[in-house]
Design a protein around this motif. Structure first.
Motif, PDB file in Angstrom:
ATOM      1  N   ALA A 176     -21.977 -39.051 -45.603  1.00  0.00           N
ATOM      2  CA  ALA A 176     -21.156 -38.087 -44.866  1.00  0.00           C
ATOM      3  C   ALA A 176     -21.994 -37.114 -44.056  1.00  0.00           C
ATOM      4  CB  ALA A 176     -20.259 -37.313 -45.835  1.00  0.00           C
ATOM      5  N   ASP A 227     -24.630 -38.336 -40.383  1.00  0.00           N
ATOM      6  CA  ASP A 227     -24.234 -38.356 -38.974  1.00  0.00           C
ATOM      7  C   ASP A 227     -23.886 -36.929 -38.558  1.00  0.00           C
ATOM      8  OD1 ASP A 227     -22.125 -38.399 -36.759  1.00  0.00           O
ATOM      9  OD2 ASP A 227     -22.838 -40.482 -36.722  1.00  0.00           O
ATOM     10  N   ASN A 257     -20.116 -36.262 -37.568  1.00  0.00           N
ATOM     11  CA  ASN A 257     -19.238 -36.245 -38.735  1.00  0.00           C
ATOM     12  C   ASN A 257     -19.473 -34.998 -39.585  1.00  0.00           C
ATOM     13  OD1 ASN A 257     -18.153 -38.707 -38.018  1.00  0.00           O
ATOM     14  ND2 ASN A 257     -19.508 -39.900 -39.340  1.00  0.00           N
ATOM     15  N   ASN A 294     -17.982 -31.879 -37.888  1.00  0.00           N
ATOM     16  CA  ASN A 294     -16.523 -31.823 -37.976  1.00  0.00           C
ATOM     17  C   ASN A 294     -16.045 -31.496 -39.388  1.00  0.00           C
ATOM     18  OD1 ASN A 294     -16.370 -32.428 -35.262  1.00  0.00           O
ATOM     19  ND2 ASN A 294     -16.051 -34.620 -35.584  1.00  0.00           N
TER      20      ASN A 294
END
Length: 443
Positions: free
Chosen positions: A112, A115, A118, A121
């Protein structure tokens, strides 16, 4: 507690993990490449296994060889250290599927946070401040320009799958953005296997501040204080200190609270670090990334809190009590990374060590991967040792750091000790009012 631990790393971090494990009565297994056969991390372990040739792909990145070593030696757990395989979710899965305990967060948490888009966010959704930027990855200059025009220049172009200061560039205008987007896209595709880019607002004057977290099996995530990491070359750290001279008590409290939320958002278990950019002009901080492993600079947190983070990692993984709940910081600590590199241009300078004399004295700790007679090879990171000093306050810590640098003698390979001596006498650094551009201004 585990009765045996394989340390899937080399040099100073392997020695450091070995030291704590042996103190806990754990049998330790070192792994090594042909280039490292005589290094202390090999000779100090309970036993050692040769992985292969010096090339990292044939040794420290050879997952099959490492898992075979763990199986053949009966290792109950694997500690990855930092770098190499420490943030590879596939390796973490392989370890756990083999019935071996993984000393680190879950593969899902690593994945998780691996990246940048990702991660950004997810942090935004959990009320962790993020810099203005795109919520989706882009792969070409046209899409990058659309994001840049919505947030305003200058912007930072980042490889979404990058880390460690690699795959980053600043674009002041549309023409520069087109050039940098193409350059970083190609670099990231080759190095990380993904050309996805993240576009964020660039802040001209920032400090790099990170928070040490420790996730517990019950879901709580402790925030164990911050570290100032703004002394950098090529976006890579050279000196760290704690506490940060930049933070007010109110900002520090918000930073620690945000970091606990960040860890909870991915069900983080074990030691990790949440990194931020701190905008000098506004006094606001923005999420940068999460390092799902132990950091190079963890000893300064240990120094001010009086705890052992490797022991904490092992106890969390074994389901044992930590032995502390809310440690309070005392004094000030500084870490200097001693690299085999030119102190002016910071170019690697490997070689055989003729003389190695470590500094001693009150409040001084040295974590080293080498001794006299060893060769610093060209195949790996240039870090030879870390000098950690702890004092009652920042002024005393700086004075102890100066004496430690003066007392550290290395001949053979190049070293950056002269840079550290220069920095510790630098008025800007001594004032505490500096930012990530300090090394550039010194050069």
């Amino acid at each position: 507690m585990f009765d045996s631990l394989l340390i899937a790393n080399r040099g100073e971090i392997a020695r450091r993990v070995n030291r704590t494990a042996r103190e806990l009565g754990i049998r330790t297994i070192a792994v090594y490449s042909e280039a490292d056969a005589d290094l202390p991390h090999v000779t100090e372990a309970s036993e050692a296994v040769l992985l292969g040739p010096a090339d990292p792909a044939s040794s420290y990145l050879n997952t099959e060889a490492i898992l075979a070593a763990a199986k053949n030696t009966g290792a109950q757990a694997i500690h990855p250290g930092y770098g190499f395989l420490s943030e590879k979710p596939g390796f973490a899965r392989d370890v756990t599927e083999a019935g071996i305990a993984w000393i680190g967060p879950s593969p899902e948490a690593i994945d998780a946070m691996g990246d940048k888009v990702n991660a950004r966010n997810l942090m935004s959704a959990n009320d962790v401040p993020v810099a203005p930027g795109g919520g989706d990855p882009v792969t070409d200059a046209t899409a990058a320009l659309a994001v840049a025009e919505s947030i305003g220049f200058p912007v930072m172009v980042k490889a979404a799958a990058g880390g460690g200061g690699m795959g980053m560039a600043i674009a002041e205008d549309a023409k520069a953005l087109e050039e940098q987007a193409e350059k970083i896209h190609g670099f990231a595709t080759r190095l990380f296997g993904s050309g996805d880019l993240l576009i964020e607002r660039y802040f001209p004057r920032v400090r790099h501040i990170e928070v040490q977290i420790l996730g517990l099996p019950d879901g709580r995530v402790l925030a164990l204080g911050e570290r100032e990491c703004s002394v950098q070359r090529r976006h890579q750290k050279l000196v760290e200190e704690t506490p940060s001279p930049a933070l007010t008590d109110a900002t520090r409290a918000r930073l620690l609270e945000a970091s606990s939320r960040a860890g909870e958002a991915v069900n983080y278990v074990g030691a990790g670090t949440v990194e931020y950019l701190f905008d000098v002009d506004s006094g606001e901080f923005f999420f940068l990334e999460m390092n799902t492993r132990l950091q190079v600079e963890h000893p300064i947190t240990e120094a001010v809190l009086g705890i052992d983070l490797v022991e904490a990692q092992l106890r969390v993984a074994a389901g044992e009590e930590l032995g502390f709940s809310d440690p309070k910081p005392s004094g000030h600590a500084i870490e200097l990374r001693v690299n085999a590199e030119d102190p002016k241009r910071f170019l690697p300078g490997p070689g055989t060590i003729d003389t190695w004399v470590e500094p001693t004295g009150e409040g001084v700790r040295v974590d080293a991967g080498y001794q006299a007679g060893h060769t610093v090879p060209r195949f790996y990171d240039s870090l030879m040792a870390k000098v950690i000093v702890h004092g009652a306050d920042r002024a005393q810590a700086i004075e102890r750091a100066k004496r430690a640098v003066d007392g550290f003698t290395i001949t053979g390979p190049k070293s950056n000790l002269a840079f550290h001596a220069e920095l510790l006498d630098n008025p800007e650094f001594n004032s505490g009012d500096y930012d990530t551009g300090i090394v550039g201004r010194m050069r």
